[in-house]
Design a protein around this motif. Structure first.
Motif, PDB file in Angstrom:
ATOM      1  N   ALA A  84      12.584  26.111  65.464  1.00  0.00           N
ATOM      2  CA  ALA A  84      12.046  26.570  66.744  1.00  0.00           C
ATOM      3  C   ALA A  84      10.992  27.664  66.586  1.00  0.00           C
ATOM      4  O   ALA A  84      10.097  27.784  67.424  1.00  0.00           O
ATOM      5  CB  ALA A  84      13.179  27.065  67.639  1.00  0.00           C
ATOM      6  N   HIS A  85      11.098  28.476  65.538  1.00  0.00           N
ATOM      7  CA  HIS A  85      10.184  29.602  65.342  1.00  0.00           C
ATOM      8  C   HIS A  85       9.151  29.344  64.241  1.00  0.00           C
ATOM      9  O   HIS A  85       8.639  30.276  63.619  1.00  0.00           O
ATOM     10  CB  HIS A  85      10.980  30.876  65.046  1.00  0.00           C
ATOM     11  N   SER A  86       8.854  28.073  64.012  1.00  0.00           N
ATOM     12  CA  SER A  86       7.858  27.703  62.999  1.00  0.00           C
ATOM     13  C   SER A  86       7.167  26.420  63.438  1.00  0.00           C
ATOM     14  O   SER A  86       7.451  25.880  64.498  1.00  0.00           O
ATOM     15  CB  SER A  86       8.542  27.493  61.641  1.00  0.00           C
ATOM     16  N   ARG A  87       6.323  25.928  62.570  1.00  0.00           N
ATOM     17  CA  ARG A  87       5.678  24.632  62.794  1.00  0.00           C
ATOM     18  C   ARG A  87       6.365  23.538  61.986  1.00  0.00           C
ATOM     19  O   ARG A  87       5.862  22.420  61.902  1.00  0.00           O
ATOM     20  CB  ARG A  87       4.201  24.729  62.427  1.00  0.00           C
ATOM     21  N   ALA A  88       7.502  23.877  61.391  1.00  0.00           N
ATOM     22  CA  ALA A  88       8.236  22.922  60.553  1.00  0.00           C
ATOM     23  C   ALA A  88       9.066  21.973  61.410  1.00  0.00           C
ATOM     24  O   ALA A  88       9.470  22.309  62.526  1.00  0.00           O
ATOM     25  CB  ALA A  88       9.146  23.660  59.580  1.00  0.00           C
ATOM     26  N   GLN A  89       9.326  20.807  60.871  1.00  0.00           N
ATOM     27  CA  GLN A  89      10.209  19.833  61.512  1.00  0.00           C
ATOM     28  C   GLN A  89      11.579  19.805  60.845  1.00  0.00           C
ATOM     29  O   GLN A  89      12.526  19.232  61.367  1.00  0.00           O
ATOM     30  CB  GLN A  89       9.607  18.419  61.434  1.00  0.00           C
TER      31      GLN A  89
END
Length: 139
Positions: free
Chosen positions: A70-75
């Motif tokens: 939620a706090h990154s651009r990661a999946q």
């Protein structure tokens, strides 16, 4: 893209990932959330969850993994919270107790492990297990 949320390993999982040439293609960021305050501020772990279950718990590992996505651009994310020792253990959560969370494909998987050895051994075993299980979930 992968994000890590680490407590007891202090960034060792992120370091293991970024040791690999080309990791900038799939590693997005790492959160070292060693304190309870950092878990709340960086990852959005509710303080009430930590108060109710303790930092080393399934609900907190789950919230850390979800928070890293939620706090990154990661999946995809891997989270670890544990007692590396030699101090800090209790009868309910002895040294070597580690909760893991993996956020993959919109689901969060959790697991509890108990690793033997000193602080270094527990931390290294945690890194290895976190990455092995991540590989399994990404299958």
């Amino acid at each position: 893209m992968l994000a890590t949320a680490e407590s007891c390993t202090g960034g060792m999982i992120a370091a293991a990932c970024t040791d690999l040439s080309g990791s900038s293609q799939w590693f997005e960021r790492g959160f070292v959330s060693y304190s309870n305050e950092a878990k709340a501020e960086l990852l959005g772990v509710p303080p009430a969850l930590i108060d109710a279950h303790g930092a080393v718990s399934e609900p907190v590992a789950r919230a850390m993994a979800a928070g890293a996505v939620a706090h990154s651009r990661a999946q995809v994310a891997v989270a670890v919270t544990g007692v590396a020792g030699p101090t800090g253990g209790s009868p309910a959560k002895p040294v070597g107790t580690v909760w893991f969370g993996w956020a993959v494909d919109g689901a969060v998987h959790t697991e509890l492990q108990q690793f033997p050895g000193d602080r270094a051994a527990v931390r290294h075993a945690t890194v290895a297990h976190a990455l092995q299980r991540l590989h399994h979930y990404l299958g």
